[in-house]
Design a protein around this motif. Structure first.
Motif, PDB file in Angstrom:
ATOM      1  N   ASP A 107      -9.121 -16.027  10.462  1.00  0.00           N
ATOM      2  CA  ASP A 107     -10.233 -16.895  10.836  1.00  0.00           C
ATOM      3  C   ASP A 107     -10.673 -16.682  12.287  1.00  0.00           C
ATOM      4  N   ASP A 108      -9.788 -16.101  13.092  1.00  0.00           N
ATOM      5  CA  ASP A 108     -10.125 -15.856  14.500  1.00  0.00           C
ATOM      6  C   ASP A 108     -10.969 -14.599  14.692  1.00  0.00           C
ATOM      7  N   GLY A 109     -11.197 -13.848  13.615  1.00  0.00           N
ATOM      8  CA  GLY A 109     -12.022 -12.648  13.720  1.00  0.00           C
ATOM      9  C   GLY A 109     -11.249 -11.389  14.063  1.00  0.00           C
ATOM     10  N   VAL A 110      -9.925 -11.470  14.088  1.00  0.00           N
ATOM     11  CA  VAL A 110      -9.109 -10.287  14.371  1.00  0.00           C
ATOM     12  C   VAL A 110      -8.607  -9.695  13.055  1.00  0.00           C
ATOM     13  N   ALA A 111      -8.934  -8.451  12.832  1.00  0.00           N
ATOM     14  CA  ALA A 111      -8.460  -7.735  11.653  1.00  0.00           C
ATOM     15  C   ALA A 111      -7.073  -7.158  11.951  1.00  0.00           C
ATOM     16  N   ILE A 112      -6.149  -7.369  11.050  1.00  0.00           N
ATOM     17  CA  ILE A 112      -4.793  -6.832  11.200  1.00  0.00           C
ATOM     18  C   ILE A 112      -4.608  -5.697  10.198  1.00  0.00           C
ATOM     19  N   ILE A 113      -4.363  -4.516  10.720  1.00  0.00           N
ATOM     20  CA  ILE A 113      -4.054  -3.361   9.873  1.00  0.00           C
ATOM     21  C   ILE A 113      -2.550  -3.136   9.964  1.00  0.00           C
ATOM     22  N   THR A 114      -1.874  -3.324   8.842  1.00  0.00           N
ATOM     23  CA  THR A 114      -0.405  -3.299   8.827  1.00  0.00           C
ATOM     24  C   THR A 114       0.100  -2.053   8.113  1.00  0.00           C
ATOM     25  N   TRP A 115       0.954  -1.322   8.800  1.00  0.00           N
ATOM     26  CA  TRP A 115       1.542  -0.090   8.264  1.00  0.00           C
ATOM     27  C   TRP A 115       2.832  -0.445   7.547  1.00  0.00           C
ATOM     28  N   ASP A 116       2.944  -0.093   6.284  1.00  0.00           N
ATOM     29  CA  ASP A 116       4.153  -0.411   5.512  1.00  0.00           C
ATOM     30  C   ASP A 116       4.235   0.544   4.325  1.00  0.00           C
ATOM     31  N   VAL A 117       4.807   1.712   4.561  1.00  0.00           N
ATOM     32  CA  VAL A 117       4.897   2.737   3.523  1.00  0.00           C
ATOM     33  C   VAL A 117       5.902   2.311   2.459  1.00  0.00           C
ATOM     34  N   THR A 118       5.462   2.246   1.233  1.00  0.00           N
ATOM     35  CA  THR A 118       6.300   1.809   0.121  1.00  0.00           C
ATOM     36  C   THR A 118       7.480   2.765  -0.096  1.00  0.00           C
ATOM     37  N   GLY A 119       8.652   2.200  -0.268  1.00  0.00           N
ATOM     38  CA  GLY A 119       9.818   3.003  -0.595  1.00  0.00           C
ATOM     39  C   GLY A 119      10.443   3.736   0.570  1.00  0.00           C
ATOM     40  N   LYS A 120       9.998   3.482   1.783  1.00  0.00           N
ATOM     41  CA  LYS A 120      10.549   4.135   2.971  1.00  0.00           C
ATOM     42  C   LYS A 120      11.136   3.078   3.900  1.00  0.00           C
ATOM     43  N   SER A 121      12.265   3.406   4.513  1.00  0.00           N
ATOM     44  CA  SER A 121      12.855   2.482   5.469  1.00  0.00           C
ATOM     45  C   SER A 121      12.106   2.495   6.795  1.00  0.00           C
ATOM     46  N   MET A 122      11.402   3.619   7.048  1.00  0.00           N
ATOM     47  CA  MET A 122      10.589   3.735   8.259  1.00  0.00           C
ATOM     48  C   MET A 122       9.260   4.364   7.883  1.00  0.00           C
ATOM     49  N   ASN A 123       8.191   3.924   8.520  1.00  0.00           N
ATOM     50  CA  ASN A 123       6.871   4.484   8.233  1.00  0.00           C
ATOM     51  C   ASN A 123       6.787   5.937   8.672  1.00  0.00           C
TER      52      ASN A 123
END
Length: 282
Positions: A10-26
């Protein structure tokens, strides 16, 4: 299966979240780059978006590039592997440059949307090159985290802008240990070295990044190297201050000095004030 997700608050900030499926680290893949590119386009095109924060849902930000990507670029190009590799790398550069410019007018350097990186933990390789393209880098105060560009450890240079952005940010001499030795730092040391901008308590990471985005001005998102009058820290190759870094350093072979170049002398005619020439090696 997605590597990045997009949410708009609602504050107008878009959050792009990195979260590769099946990996412990991106780790970054070509598909991941395509997703990131699409999310950036979406944020820049949406008038409701005031700015962007790129972060990770994992305890670390990223471990680097999936090395299979490089092989795939070559293989998919058939008889022109070099062209395939070049085109793939230039695609990455295009996405990161889009983040860096953030929709600003190329002449006035105004009208762009601030983009911050929020690193919860380790950020290596592309995990640092992506934040370097952002306008401000926040890192959680996590002493176990490592930040750096370790690509040289496997025989390659950082290929997604790390060599150019870090050298322009710090100067070639200061950037050299990170580029040529693969030096890695904890967040506080990385801030002291100039790799990142702020170290904050882990619980405040996202809030601090969003607050900066909401208060950033046009001048805050213009990279120094895009601003008029920019000069590389430490001097450029043919400037007296930078000569010894780029040209006149001692050449070492098998641990022995092969030649030391003296400071530069001014070229003739004297009216050519901007030109400097090396003296003959001793």
């Amino acid at each position: 299966m997605t590597d990045f997700t997009y949410t708009l608050g609602d504050d107008g900030v878009a959050i792009i979240t990195w979260d590769v499926t099946g990996k412990s680290m991106n780790v970054m893949s070509l598909a991941g780059f395509a997703e990131l590119d699409a999310h950036i386009d979406r944020a820049l095109a949406d008038p409701a978006v005031k700015g962007v924060v790129i972060t990770s849902a994992k305890k670390d930000f990223a471990g680097g590039m999936d090395l299979n990507v490089i092989a795939r670029m070559r293989e998919d190009a058939g008889d022109e592997p070099a062209k395939g590799l070049f085109d793939g790398v230039m695609m990455m550069h295009g996405v990161l440059r889009k983040i860096e410019r953030a929709g600003m007018d190329p002449k006035t350097l105004k009208g762009g949307k601030p983009i911050a990186a929020a690193l919860p933990g380790t950020a290596l390789g592309i995990g640092l090159e992506l934040p370097l393209a952002c306008h401000r880098i926040f890192a959680a105060d996590n002493p176990k985290a490592k930040i750096g560009l370790p690509e040289i450890m496997i025989g390659i240079f950082p290929g997604a802008g790390g060599t150019t952005r870090l050298a322009r940010k710090l100067g070639a001499m200061v950037a050299a240990p990170f580029l040529l030795e693969g030096k890695m730092s904890d967040p506080k040391s990385a801030k002291n070295a100039g790799l990142i901008d702020e170290v904050v308590p882990a619980e405040d990471l996202l809030a601090r990044a969003k607050d900066w985005v909401l208060n950033a001005k046009d001048a805050d998102i213009v990279k120094p190297w895009d601003a008029k009058g920019y000069k590389m820290p430490g001097g450029a190759p043919y400037h007296p201050a930078g000569f010894m870094t780029f040209v006149g350093a001692s050449a070492m072979v098998n641990g022995k000095t092969q030649g030391v170049f003296p400071p530069p002398r001014r070229c003739w005619p004297p009216s050519m004030k901007a030109r400097w020439c090396p003296s003959t090696p001793r």
